[in-house]
Design a protein around this motif. Structure first.
Motif, PDB file in Angstrom:
ATOM      1  N   TRP A  92      41.058  47.159  38.406  1.00 61.12           N
ATOM      2  CA  TRP A  92      41.015  46.648  39.781  1.00 61.12           C
ATOM      3  C   TRP A  92      42.363  46.025  40.087  1.00 61.12           C
ATOM      4  N   TRP A  93      42.963  46.427  41.217  1.00 63.62           N
ATOM      5  CA  TRP A  93      44.301  45.951  41.561  1.00 63.62           C
ATOM      6  C   TRP A  93      44.321  45.494  43.016  1.00 63.62           C
ATOM      7  N   GLY A  94      44.415  44.187  43.212  1.00 61.65           N
ATOM      8  CA  GLY A  94      44.526  43.627  44.552  1.00 61.65           C
ATOM      9  C   GLY A  94      45.964  43.222  44.846  1.00 61.65           C
ATOM     10  N   HIS A  95      46.411  43.451  46.089  1.00 62.96           N
ATOM     11  CA  HIS A  95      47.791  43.129  46.444  1.00 62.96           C
ATOM     12  C   HIS A  95      47.856  42.694  47.901  1.00 62.96           C
ATOM     13  N   GLY A  96      48.636  41.645  48.161  1.00 66.59           N
ATOM     14  CA  GLY A  96      48.816  41.182  49.530  1.00 66.59           C
ATOM     15  C   GLY A  96      49.836  42.025  50.276  1.00 66.59           C
ATOM     16  N   LEU A  97      49.492  42.460  51.473  1.00 70.63           N
ATOM     17  CA  LEU A  97      50.397  43.301  52.253  1.00 70.63           C
ATOM     18  C   LEU A  97      51.627  42.533  52.714  1.00 70.63           C
ATOM     19  N   ARG A  98      51.552  41.199  52.714  1.00 71.29           N
ATOM     20  CA  ARG A  98      52.694  40.381  53.119  1.00 71.29           C
ATOM     21  C   ARG A  98      53.379  39.724  51.912  1.00 71.29           C
ATOM     22  N   ASP A  99      53.196  40.325  50.755  1.00 68.43           N
ATOM     23  CA  ASP A  99      53.785  39.802  49.524  1.00 68.43           C
ATOM     24  C   ASP A  99      55.301  39.988  49.564  1.00 68.43           C
ATOM     25  N   ARG A 100      56.045  38.889  49.550  1.00 66.65           N
ATOM     26  CA  ARG A 100      57.509  38.944  49.571  1.00 66.65           C
ATOM     27  C   ARG A 100      58.116  38.822  48.182  1.00 66.65           C
ATOM     28  N   SER A 101      57.277  38.615  47.171  1.00 70.77           N
ATOM     29  CA  SER A 101      57.763  38.504  45.797  1.00 70.77           C
ATOM     30  C   SER A 101      57.667  39.840  45.061  1.00 70.77           C
ATOM     31  N   ILE A 102      56.508  40.455  45.134  1.00 68.75           N
ATOM     32  CA  ILE A 102      56.276  41.753  44.499  1.00 68.75           C
ATOM     33  C   ILE A 102      55.872  42.727  45.609  1.00 68.75           C
ATOM     34  N   PRO A 103      56.742  43.674  45.951  1.00 66.10           N
ATOM     35  CA  PRO A 103      56.467  44.572  47.091  1.00 66.10           C
ATOM     36  C   PRO A 103      55.102  45.238  47.010  1.00 66.10           C
ATOM     37  N   ALA A 104      54.387  45.203  48.127  1.00 60.75           N
ATOM     38  CA  ALA A 104      53.044  45.787  48.165  1.00 60.75           C
ATOM     39  C   ALA A 104      53.060  47.292  47.922  1.00 60.75           C
ATOM     40  N   CYS A 105      54.196  47.951  48.185  1.00 61.88           N
ATOM     41  CA  CYS A 105      54.274  49.392  47.978  1.00 61.88           C
ATOM     42  C   CYS A 105      54.096  49.770  46.513  1.00 61.88           C
ATOM     43  N   LEU A 106      54.329  48.816  45.591  1.00 63.71           N
ATOM     44  CA  LEU A 106      54.160  49.109  44.169  1.00 63.71           C
ATOM     45  C   LEU A 106      52.707  49.383  43.820  1.00 63.71           C
ATOM     46  N   LEU A 107      51.785  48.834  44.592  1.00 59.59           N
ATOM     47  CA  LEU A 107      50.366  49.102  44.350  1.00 59.59           C
ATOM     48  C   LEU A 107      50.106  50.602  44.382  1.00 59.59           C
ATOM     49  N   GLU A 108      50.541  51.269  45.446  1.00 68.93           N
ATOM     50  CA  GLU A 108      50.304  52.703  45.580  1.00 68.93           C
ATOM     51  C   GLU A 108      51.200  53.507  44.641  1.00 68.93           C
ATOM     52  N   GLU A 109      52.480  53.129  44.558  1.00 68.56           N
ATOM     53  CA  GLU A 109      53.413  53.904  43.744  1.00 68.56           C
ATOM     54  C   GLU A 109      53.054  53.861  42.263  1.00 68.56           C
ATOM     55  N   ASN A 110      52.771  52.681  41.753  1.00 69.03           N
ATOM     56  CA  ASN A 110      52.420  52.560  40.337  1.00 69.03           C
ATOM     57  C   ASN A 110      51.049  53.151  40.041  1.00 69.03           C
ATOM     58  N   SER A 111      50.115  52.984  40.972  1.00 74.84           N
ATOM     59  CA  SER A 111      48.786  53.560  40.778  1.00 74.84           C
ATOM     60  C   SER A 111      48.855  55.086  40.725  1.00 74.84           C
ATOM     61  N   ARG A 112      49.743  55.657  41.526  1.00 75.44           N
ATOM     62  CA  ARG A 112      49.895  57.112  41.526  1.00 75.44           C
ATOM     63  C   ARG A 112      50.337  57.616  40.156  1.00 75.44           C
ATOM     64  N   VAL A 113      51.232  56.862  39.503  1.00 76.13           N
ATOM     65  CA  VAL A 113      51.691  57.241  38.165  1.00 76.13           C
ATOM     66  C   VAL A 113      50.531  57.259  37.181  1.00 76.13           C
ATOM     67  N   LEU A 114      49.726  56.195  37.184  1.00 74.09           N
ATOM     68  CA  LEU A 114      48.613  56.105  36.238  1.00 74.09           C
ATOM     69  C   LEU A 114      47.475  57.058  36.594  1.00 74.09           C
ATOM     70  N   ASP A 115      47.219  57.219  37.875  1.00 76.15           N
ATOM     71  CA  ASP A 115      46.126  58.110  38.291  1.00 76.15           C
ATOM     72  C   ASP A 115      46.393  59.556  37.887  1.00 76.15           C
ATOM     73  N   ALA A 116      47.666  59.924  37.774  1.00 75.50           N
ATOM     74  CA  ALA A 116      48.002  61.282  37.358  1.00 75.50           C
ATOM     75  C   ALA A 116      47.725  61.507  35.879  1.00 75.50           C
ATOM     76  N   LEU A 117      47.567  60.408  35.133  1.00 77.44           N
ATOM     77  CA  LEU A 117      47.372  60.503  33.688  1.00 77.44           C
ATOM     78  C   LEU A 117      45.964  60.133  33.249  1.00 77.44           C
ATOM     79  N   ARG A 118      45.184  59.547  34.148  1.00 77.91           N
ATOM     80  CA  ARG A 118      43.860  59.065  33.797  1.00 77.91           C
ATOM     81  C   ARG A 118      42.793  59.772  34.635  1.00 77.91           C
ATOM     82  N   PRO A 119      41.606  60.023  34.063  1.00 71.66           N
ATOM     83  CA  PRO A 119      40.543  60.689  34.823  1.00 71.66           C
ATOM     84  C   PRO A 119      39.835  59.771  35.819  1.00 71.66           C
ATOM     85  N   ILE A 120      40.143  58.476  35.762  1.00 70.67           N
ATOM     86  CA  ILE A 120      39.518  57.515  36.675  1.00 70.67           C
ATOM     87  C   ILE A 120      40.614  56.807  37.462  1.00 70.67           C
ATOM     88  N   ALA A 121      40.470  56.786  38.782  1.00 63.93           N
ATOM     89  CA  ALA A 121      41.512  56.212  39.633  1.00 63.93           C
ATOM     90  C   ALA A 121      41.454  54.691  39.626  1.00 63.93           C
TER      91      ALA A 121
END
Length: 248
Positions: free
Chosen positions: A176-205
């Motif tokens: 489970w990965w929660g992220h604030g859309l107004r996060d100025r410390s850790i860009p919220a775009c990393l939620l989708e970008e990093n998840s895409r990397v793992l989802d390509a390798l795992r059978p469960i998103a």
């Protein structure tokens, strides 16, 4: 072996006539702060109603060692790893040696709990979330899950982990990965970008959740995460409740 003091008690203890099988949430704080940074998270979860938390659950809040952080000009801070890179970039480097040491620390806490790993969730905030994710993916037995708030996939260690992920014990463990859309410390775009990397390798998103908040979670995020924890660590009794041997 007696359970370590840090694993005794905590919010969300079991109740009722029939005790639930114990479970554990190991929660890693983020980088920086003053004083006992882990106590802030302990208080945050203690203030939540008992009905929101998994039954029979012990919460563990380890403290990271202090050390220099290159990203912050070498300032000594409580951190799970040293980090360096451009301040305006969404890509940075986490010290592989520090990351490995922190993963080993978390794995040791899992073994010392003497519970079935399937009754343990690893989680964390910010840098703590990044470590919790890799600690989950590299643990040699299946864990119950991983909960992240405002984290990321830590490179370059992630490259090695991803290369062996397909055959790992936690290739299908829920995340489970929660992220604030107004996060100025850790860009919220990393939620989708990093998840895409793992989802390509795992059978469960990865369960991606977005919230209208900054780096610190709002009430909606905490409520949703706690519900996920209750679903991931449901009450169980009977033969499933047993002491698990200490690790290697």
């Amino acid at each position: 072996m007696k359970r370590p003091r840090c694993l005794q008690g905590g919010p969300g203890e079991a109740g009722g006539d029939q005790p639930a099988e114990p479970c554990v949430v190991i929660w890693l704080h983020g980088m920086g702060g003053t004083g006992a940074v882990e106590e802030e998270w302990k208080g945050c979860f203690q203030r939540r109603p008992a009905s929101e938390k998994p039954k029979g659950c012990t919460w563990v809040f380890p403290r990271a060692p202090s050390g220099p952080v290159t990203f912050h000009g070498g300032r000594s801070l409580p951190r799970w790893c040293d980090t360096w890179g451009e301040k305006d970039s969404k890509v940075w480097t986490d010290s592989p040696a520090d990351v490995a040491a922190s993963i080993e620390l978390v794995h040791d806490l899992v073994w010392k709990s003497q519970l079935r790993p399937e009754r343990i969730v690893l989680g964390g905030f910010s840098q703590g979330a990044a470590i919790a994710l890799l600690a989950t993916l590299t643990f040699p037995e299946r864990l119950a899950g991983c909960a992240m708030i405002g984290g990321w996939l830590s490179y370059p260690t992630a490259d090695r982990v991803c290369n062996t992920l397909a055959g790992s014990a936690n290739a299908t463990t829920p995340i489970w990965w929660g992220h604030g859309l107004r996060d100025r410390s850790i860009p919220a775009c990393l939620l989708e970008e990093n998840s895409r990397v793992l989802d390509a390798l795992r059978p469960i998103a990865i369960d991606q959740r977005r919230y209208q908040c900054g780096h610190w979670p709002d009430d909606a995020m905490l409520t949703d995460m706690l519900k996920w924890l209750r679903d991931t660590l449901p009450p169980t009794t009977g033969e499933q409740s047993r002491v698990y041997p200490a690790g290697p």
